[in-house]
Motif scaffolding. Structure first.
Motif, PDB file in Angstrom:
ATOM      1  N   ASP A  23      46.215  40.548  49.878  1.00 47.62           N
ATOM      2  CA  ASP A  23      44.770  40.435  49.972  1.00 47.62           C
ATOM      3  C   ASP A  23      44.274  40.983  51.303  1.00 47.62           C
ATOM      4  OD1 ASP A  23      42.331  39.009  48.578  1.00 47.62           O
ATOM      5  OD2 ASP A  23      42.192  38.501  50.692  1.00 47.62           O
ATOM      6  N   ALA A  24      45.014  40.733  52.384  1.00 40.77           N
ATOM      7  CA  ALA A  24      44.615  41.248  53.697  1.00 40.77           C
ATOM      8  C   ALA A  24      44.566  42.771  53.696  1.00 40.77           C
ATOM      9  CB  ALA A  24      45.584  40.745  54.763  1.00 40.77           C
ATOM     10  N   GLY A  25      45.540  43.405  53.025  1.00 41.41           N
ATOM     11  CA  GLY A  25      45.542  44.860  52.931  1.00 41.41           C
ATOM     12  C   GLY A  25      44.347  45.383  52.151  1.00 41.41           C
ATOM     13  N   ARG A  26      44.000  44.706  51.072  1.00 41.32           N
ATOM     14  CA  ARG A  26      42.837  45.133  50.290  1.00 41.32           C
ATOM     15  C   ARG A  26      41.537  44.932  51.058  1.00 41.32           C
ATOM     16  NH1 ARG A  26      45.671  42.451  46.073  1.00 41.32           N
ATOM     17  NH2 ARG A  26      44.216  40.701  46.127  1.00 41.32           N
ATOM     18  N   ARG A  27      41.523  43.977  51.969  1.00 40.11           N
ATOM     19  CA  ARG A  27      40.316  43.740  52.770  1.00 40.11           C
ATOM     20  C   ARG A  27      40.169  44.747  53.899  1.00 40.11           C
ATOM     21  NH1 ARG A  27      40.437  41.051  49.024  1.00 40.11           N
ATOM     22  NH2 ARG A  27      39.386  42.969  48.444  1.00 40.11           N
TER      23      ARG A  27
END
Length: 543
Positions: A23-27
């Motif tokens: 999720d951090a990468g997608r953010r």
């Protein structure tokens, strides 16, 4: 993460790796970024970050501030479960089942077993408390007809008239009989893990052969036992049809029992295998035992339909029956014993493979209900239609459709699927969610400002809410309720369990008749982008 020292001994926390599907990468977090703060706390060391991270449960979203090229950025990060290598060598530890109170004890009335819960009884109390308060804003249980909503849409920088229709349509073949929907089959092939490819010329061990054979039996019969049974022209024809299905189930059971027997015989060779094949063996063992219990339950219920006292239905309303999942088995000790065998293997797997995908699969397997009960069925399908400049139509339960269809309109993350789940939640409550329904405690949610302004900090948007989590047709939804008045203020629909949900934020509650209130503003967010706002001027219900 890695700590680096800056001037005067001040620590800086640098990102050294970002999981591709995180999720951090997608953010937007990237390699080399400097972590400034997390959950409102300044970050200066790896240990500090780990300590703060360990406070919060999986699934929560929390603000994270990072610096890139001397510019600060703030994002909301959803916490994911820690993954470990499946092959990791861990000592085998037996699982322990929470003690069950004796049936003669007064405490037995306060105990309800349920996979994944020490005592589901108290979770049900929390559900009932919350839903009772929620229904003070309106009870929609009887409104199972077509819902029509009209208004204005402002989506993806385009304004248009809006019309939403969610309702039932008869589903029939050429002979006028309802179609048996494949989504109702108990065993869904896409939930089964893919076994490792066999090397060319490789002579596989006996254990691997029986694991492959067991998986093949489940795939073969995943759609052999329909859970929707439609009445024929006469009671005698209905009985004959039910008897034929029961006989087919008996043949399926022979194959499943044989495969399970081979799996049990191979248990002595389990320790000789790699960690990966041990996990595959354990999974297939449990899944076969549970499937066998289900087939026995299926036979038992079909015998009822083939007998002289079929389950009740109103022929004017119901075109047949649907078998629905329940926690307890009814057919007798054989199915109960097989289910206990499966549950024990699931529990062992959650201990042995803790932190891996196999523990997750075991937890999901432990949630499977194999008990069955009859419900009258209408023989209809729910259709969602959305018109806002372009027109979209969705049959959310259609077999084999591409996941991108379920995520229409493009960029919304699944708004039409979300609207289907929303109506189902309001009209059916817990009865409409065969995959799971439980109270999830209190969790933060971040409604966007109604005026579209940018907040000084994402923490300013935080609202703590009570959560109900549901699953229907392999789609998970989180429902967020105001702590103050128990109104539904948001819900997140996960069409893709590994992707971003369709976030729907609800406001502007108005009276819709009959002492009921519904929100007239829907703000939709997907991933890093605000999809748009739906402003309703009219909501109508048809019986």
């Amino acid at each position: 993460m890695e700590s680096e020292s800056e001037g005067e001994g001040i620590g800086a926390l640098k990102v050294r790796a970002v999981l591709e599907d995180s999720d951090a990468g997608r953010r937007g977090l990237q390699f080399g970024d400097e972590l400034v703060s997390f959950a409102g706390r300044p970050m200066t060391s790896v240990n500090q970050f780990k300590n703060v991270l360990g406070i919060y449960p999986k699934g929560w979203r929390l603000p994270l501030v990072f610096r890139r090229e001397n510019k600060k950025h703030e994002i909301l990060v959803r916490l994911m479960k820690l993954r470990r290598d499946t092959q990791e060598n861990r000592p085998n530890r037996p699982g322990r089942r929470p003690p069950t109170p004796p049936t003669s004890s007064p405490a037995a009335k306060l105990y309800e077993p349920r996979p994944g819960f020490a005592n589901y009884y108290f979770n049900k109390l929390e559900q009932e408390r919350l839903l009772t308060a929620f229904r003070k804003h309106g009870d929609f249980a009887g409104l199972i007809g077509t819902w029509t909503m009209r208004g204005q849409a402002d989506a993806r920088a385009r304004k248009s008239d809006l019309k939403i229709v969610v309702g039932e349509e008869a589903e029939t073949e050429k002979d006028g009989k309802p179609i048996v929907r494949a989504w109702t089959y108990h065993l869904k092939p896409n939930t089964l893990p893919r076994l490792p490819e066999k090397e060319k010329g490789e002579e596989e061990s006996k254990l691997r052969q029986v694991v492959r054979a067991g998986m093949a039996v489940m795939l073969k019969h995943a759609e052999s036992l329909p859970q929707e049974i439609w009445a024929k022209s006469t009671p005698a024809e209905t009985k004959a049809h039910a008897a034929a299905l029961r006989d087919k189930a008996k043949e399926v059971r022979k194959e499943v029992v044989a495969a399970l027997g081979d799996i049990r015989l191979a248990s002595s060779d389990r320790e000789k295998e790699s960690r990966l094949w041990q996990a595959n063996y354990d999974y297939v063992h449990a899944r076969l035992a549970a499937f066998c219990a289900y087939v026995i339950e299926y036979e038992y219920r079909l015998a009822q339909l083939a007998g002289d006292n079929p389950p009740p239905r109103d022929p004017k309303k119901h075109r047949g029956w649907r078998l629905t999942a329940v926690t307890k088995t009814s057919s007798g000790p054989e199915a109960a014993k097989l289910l206990d065998e499966a549950r024990e293997v699931w529990r062992q797997m959650q201990k042995l493979y803790n932190g891996t995908v196999w523990a997750d699969r075991a937890a999901a397997g432990n949630e499977i209900q194999v008990g069955l009960d009859w419900q009258p069925a209408t023989g209809t399908k729910t259709i969602v239609k959305l018109m806002m400049g372009s027109e979209y139509s969705l049959d959310p339960l259609k077999l084999g459709q591409d996941v991108q269809v379920l995520m229409d309109p493009p960029g919304s993350g699944g708004l039409m699927t979300a609207l289907y789940q929303y109506r189902r939640f309001l009209t059916q409550g817990s009865d409409g969610f065969e995959g799971g329904f439980f109270h999830g405690g209190i969790e933060p949610v971040y409604p966007p400002p109604l005026d579209g302004s940018k907040p000084k900090s994402l923490a300013d948007l935080r609202v703590d809410a009570e959560v109900i989590q549901t699953e229907h047709a392999a789609v998970t939804v989180k429902w967020y309720f105001s702590l103050k008045d128990k109104k539904l203020i948001a819900f997140e629909t996960y069409v893709d369990p590994n992707g971003d949900p369709c976030e729907v934020y609800l406001s502007d509650y108005k009276d819709v008749g009959g002492g009921r209130q519904l929100p007239h503003r829907f703000d939709i967010v997907h991933g890093n982008n605000a999809y748009g706002t739906l402003s309703l001027s009219e909501i109508k219900f048809e019986n």
